[in-house]
Design an enzyme around this catalytic site. Structure first.
Site, short mmCIF file in Angstrom:
data_model
loop_
_atom_site.label_atom_id
_atom_site.label_comp_id
_atom_site.label_asym_id
_atom_site.label_seq_id
_atom_site.Cartn_x
_atom_site.Cartn_y
_atom_site.Cartn_z
N LYS A 128 1.32 13.57 -2.01
CA LYS A 128 1.04 12.46 -0.97
C LYS A 128 1.29 11.33 -1.49
CE LYS A 128 -3.13 11.72 1.90
NZ LYS A 128 -5.11 11.77 1.32
N SER B 237 -6.59 13.07 6.20
CA SER B 237 -5.06 12.15 6.04
C SER B 237 -4.55 12.43 5.07
CB SER B 237 -5.77 10.82 5.07
OG SER B 237 -5.87 11.24 3.76
N SER C 242 -9.57 14.96 3.56
CA SER C 242 -9.06 15.26 4.13
C SER C 242 -7.09 15.79 3.32
CB SER C 242 -8.64 13.36 3.43
OG SER C 242 -8.62 12.33 4.17
#
Lengths: 476, 489
Positions: free
Chosen positions: B81, B156, B180
């Site tokens: 990420k 997210s 997320s």
């Protein structure tokens, strides 16, 4: 109307841990700019703080030395404000639950002892340093100081004069140095003092409006700034004005305080608990471990020196002002010197040499054993006190032991009765007039004979022996 | 055995590499070709590190050729990420603020993966600074859901979920502050676990809300999630909030036995707010447990209705401080026209943060302000403690709590982006787990009629990831149908 000043002090002390409070960087911020830095003290994304245990140990020690209660459970908080010297734009500090609270310290002013309450002592991190000397309208930031451990010590509004403030700072510094937690160098910023000052008509209980005085670089500066600020506030009130709550900076060159920031423009720091650090739990055993490791503090040591060595309160006070001096003194006595003589020689003769050379006792070439040895040479009559002072200067410069100097320079005292008798006889023969005066009862003239014999022996005659032989010859 | 390596699980790949059946380099090449093939449509990757990947694979192969023991993730392709700090490439947090930012250090999880012989393919998309539930808040690109390219991948960690789901990596690391990891895993039909707060070091995770953030893996199988946790969990001296607990062998916990297990269903999670296909699939999953000897009990989490309000006070408060450091002084965007210090702060932040990030910074600043602190932040902390108590009470009656991960399956781009409050409701079932610092996992449990994945969430007591994984794994092995692959396959 007579006014009374009400003063509280806030002191920031840099704690001399090896590494910074939340990372492993060295605390030496005099290194070339931005060399003692890492992602943590630079506030890089993703970096996290880890609290330095040594900082907690030393802060607890200070708390105990200031008679504070140590919080079993305390926490760190974030203090939010924007400034380029603040890497994360928040400072990790302690807000509502400081590590140490509710203590006190005793100070002495004009022979009177007063107790100053310590509200709290809490841990926080220092900021970086901005410099505006790069030229071209540019400013630089040196992050070496960012994250250096700071302890903020806050008093109750118990101080009533500039002299008391000075005495408070002196006593605090003395304790911090005894604990060996800070070098307390105000010029270099390792100790920073701010004063909150208000005045009120004598006898009134309510406080007046306070101003906060900052930017002071020495203890005597603090005293001057407070005196100035008290006088300024009095003048404002006497002229019918009102005191505005504000921060004022001390301008040492002009000797005045200058308004810096009004309270209305004060920050809202939006404190909240620091989620990156777990609570600080100092249990009883941790506290006891620190308590047991505390050195003897200045006040009890002073009392002990008085009773153990028969020193006067004044002498004991002066000797215990600095821990290295007190340690030195006790080492001299331990090496066999008479306690009172050791005190005199240390405080008068050696101190004069140190002051002239601007040296601390730790840097002195004369060790405590050497000073004791010098005093022994006087006791045994090998040299006189006068010669000893010369030897001391020699020792101070060269670091050589006293007996070596005495031997090499031929300074040892003449204790040979025959030699002194010869000198006495010679002086008496050469001074018939003075002999007549003495015989007529003018005792004062005896000093003349002593001086003459000393001169004849070039200062090396044993004074006691000279005395005895002169008396015998003149009175006999 | 040469085909479709990119669909294999991490444990299969690692076993094959370690036994010499295939080289890490071959795996990597197959994986890079797969990304070439599909990422133009998915756009999961924000940075491709082809050279780094090849070099890491070559290193693993060299180790193997010297007869050295290989790590548990030998040759396994991993996507990271955008908010995990890496010395390789950039760490942008999908923000214009850090568009060109290079971290001087590697996050602890990154180091641990590397030490386990994993291969990094690059970085994957996310909502800016992890704020969002659809990855639409990325300042870099739009990532699409492999099951339906008109739909969002969730957020997210949307890039992480899309990449795993589309076979563009075997494992991706995400982060979960309020859902997320789990919500995008649910929307993209993969497995996503948020470990207990403190289980995984946060050092090098760019912070959104420090008391809630936790790193975890997104994978295609529960076993791979367990395998990854074996590598990334454990005490880290650089993170004072990381737990000083031994790390069990999580893969060893996957015994397939749920007899006697008490599974709690919170009545507050099965209301009209839950869409029908979600409810149906989860009830079917629960039936599977019941049929295999688990006991199903009803539990209550009465404070659930306050979770979103509490969450948006605490996470914004922490974010307002965490994001203060992005000021253009030392790194990141500095507005070229700023002339004064004040302008530098205001203009840089206004220009480089997106609207959702600005909204949360302002909210957080407000709730911490003098005069409002007690009414908002302090009260939220008290309710947070009550939410935790709810779970303590529920876990008296059961061992694992089961429920939906998300109220709905994936939705089309733009469907919620004009209404922040509706978007915030996407996390209604996941937020409490973060507030109560519990572990939670989302596992696929079927498709809607429209062919979009549905996920079930399981929660357990703090540090009971073994039980959580065992329960999830049992369902995965016994659900009685194949999830199939997204149409993009």
């Amino acid at each position: 109307m007579k006014y009374e000043a009400v003063i509280g002090m806030e002191v920031h002390v840099e704690i001399n841990s090896k590494s910074k409070v939340f990372c492993a960087c060295p605390t030496d911020f005099h290194a070339p700019p931005n060399t003692n830095v890492c992602p943590i003290c630079l506030g890089m994304p993703g970096a996290l703080p880890v609290l330095n245990r040594d900082m907690v140990d030393k802060s607890v020690a200070v708390g105990l030395a200031l008679n504070c209660k140590i919080s079993r459970w305390s926490k760190m908080d974030r203090k939010n404000y924007f400034y380029p010297d603040l890497a994360k734009n928040y400072q990790i500090s302690q807000y509502d639950l400081p590590l140490c609270h509710g203590g006190s310290i005793e100070i002495e002013v004009d022979g009177e002892t007063r107790r100053i309450g310590i509200t709290r002592a809490h841990m926080e991190e220092d900021t970086a340093r901005n410099t505006h000397t790069l030229g071209g309208g540019q400013s630089g930031i040196d992050f070496n100081r960012s994250g250096v451990p700071l302890l903020e010590i806050v008093t109750e509004p118990d101080i009533r004069s500039a002299a008391e403030a000075y005495a408070y700072l002196t006593a605090l510094k003395q304790i911090l140095q005894y604990l060996d937690v800070s070098d307390c160098n105000m010029e270099e910023g390792s100790l920073r003092a701010e004063a909150n000052i208000s005045i009120r008509p004598e006898g009134r209980a309510e406080f007046g409006v306070k101003t906060e005085v900052k930017n002071v670089a020495s203890f005597s500066g603090v005293q001057k700034a407070i005196d100035y600020e008290i006088a300024r506030q009095e003048k404002v009130l006497r002229e019918g004005g009102v005191i505005v709550q504000e921060t004022r900076g001390w301008d040492a060159d002009r000797g005045i305080t200058v308004s810096q920031r009004l309270k209305e423009s004060a920050h809202d720091y939006r404190y909240f608990p620091e989620p990156d650090l777990p609570p600080i739990v100092v249990d009883e055993s941790w506290e006891n471990r620190i308590r047991e490791g505390l050195p003897e503090l200045p006040a009890p040591r002073k009392k002990r020196l008085e009773s153990q060595y028969g020193l006067s309160a004044y002498d004991a006070h002066v000797i215990t002002l600095s821990k290295p001096v007190a340690d030195y003194y006790e080492a001299v006595v331990a090496a066999g010197a008479d306690p009172k003589k050791a005190s005199n020689w240390l405080m008068v003769e050696l101190q004069a040499l140190l002051s002239a050379a601007k040296l601390e006792i730790q840097a002195c070439k004369i060790g405590p054993e050497a000073l004791a040895a010098l005093l022994k040479l006087i006791d045994t009559g090998l040299i006189s006190g006068k010669i000893a002072k010369e030897v001391l200067v020699e020792m101070f410069d060269s670091g050589l032991p006293p007996d070596t100097i005495v031997r090499d320079k031929g300074l040892s005292q003449i204790s040979d009765t025959g030699a002194i008798e010869a000198a006495v006889k010679q002086v008496i023969d050469a001074s018939p007039e003075q002999v007549a005066q003495f015989k007529a009862g003018k005792d004062k003239v005896f000093g003349y004979f002593v001086g003459q014999v000393m001169k004849a022996t070039r200062g090396k005659g044993n004074p006691q022996l000279i005395n005895d032989i002169l008396r015998r010859e003149l009175e006999g | 055995m040469t085909m479709d390596w990119y669909w294999k699980s991490a444990s299969e790949i690692s076993a094959a590499v370690r036994s010499g059946v295939v080289s890490a380099s071959d795996i990597t090449e197959a994986q890079l070709r797969r990304i070439d093939e599909v990422d133009g449509r998915i756009d999961a990757y924000t940075q491709r590190w082809d050279d780094t990947a090849r070099a890491m694979a070559a290193k693993v192969d060299k180790k193997a050729s010297r007869g050295e023991a290989l790590g548990p993730l030998a040759g396994v392709p991993v996507g990271l990420k955008e908010l995990l700090c890496t010395r390789v490439g950039k760490t942008t947090c999908a923000s214009k603020m850090l568009e060109h930012f290079r971290s001087p250090y590697d996050a602890t999880v990154v180091k641990r993966l590397e030490a386990a012989d994993a291969v990094f393919l690059g970085k994957v998309n996310m909502d800016e600074f992890a704020m969002g539930s659809s990855t639409e808040n990325s300042a870099i690109k739009v990532t699409r859901n492999p099951w339906n390219l008109k739909c969002v991948p969730g957020g997210s960690s949307g890039g992480s979920a899309a990449a795993v789901s589309a076979g563009e990596c075997a494992i991706s690391l995400g982060s979960d502050t309020g859902g997320s990891i789990r919500q995008p895993a649910c929307l993209c039909g993969c497995v996503g676990i948020k470990p207990t707060y403190g289980r995984v070091s946060r050092y090098g995770l760019v912070a959104f809300a420090s008391s809630l953030d936790q790193i975890g893996p997104l994978t295609r199988t529960v076993e791979d999630a367990a395998l990854t946790l074996n590598v990334i969990c454990g005490r880290d001296e650089m993170d004072a909030t990381s737990a000083d607990l031994p790390v069990p062998d999580f893969t060893g916990a996957l015994t397939g036995d749920v007899r006697g297990l008490r599974i709690g269903l919170p009545k507050e999670y099965f209301t009209e707010a839950l869409s029908e296909p979600m409810r149906e699939r989860i009830e079917q999953a629960v039936d599977a447990y019941r049929a295999n000897g688990a006991e199903i009990v009803e539990v209550s989490l009465p404070c659930s209705e306050y979770a979103i309000a509490v969450y948006y006070i605490i996470c914004t408060a922490e974010a307002s401080a965490n994001l203060a450091r992005f000021d253009g002084v030392r790194y990141g965007f500095r507005h070229p026209e700023a002339k004064t210090m004040q302008d530098m702060y205001v203009m840089s932040k206004s220009a480089a943060f997106g609207p959702e990030v600005r909204r949360r910074i302002m909210l957080g600043t407000y709730v911490l302000s003098s005069g409002y602190y007690d009414a908002y932040y302090l009260k939220a902390q008290k309710v947070r403690a009550l939410i935790k108590k709810d779970f303590d009470a529920a876990f008296e009656k059961c061992d694992v709590i089961a429920g939906p991960t998300s109220p709905t399956a994936s939705f089309e781009f733009g469907a919620k982006s004009d209404n922040p409050l509706e978007m915030y409701l996407s996390d209604i079932y996941t937020i409490s787990v973060n507030l109560a610092t519990l572990p939670g996992i989302s596992i696929p449990c079927g498709l809607t009629d429209a062919g979009l994945p549905v996920g079930m969430q399981l929660m357990a007591r703090p540090f009971e990831e073994e039980l959580l994984l065992k329960t999830a794994h049992f369902y995965e092995q016994n659900r009685g149908f194949d999830m199939g692959r997204p149409p993009i396959a």
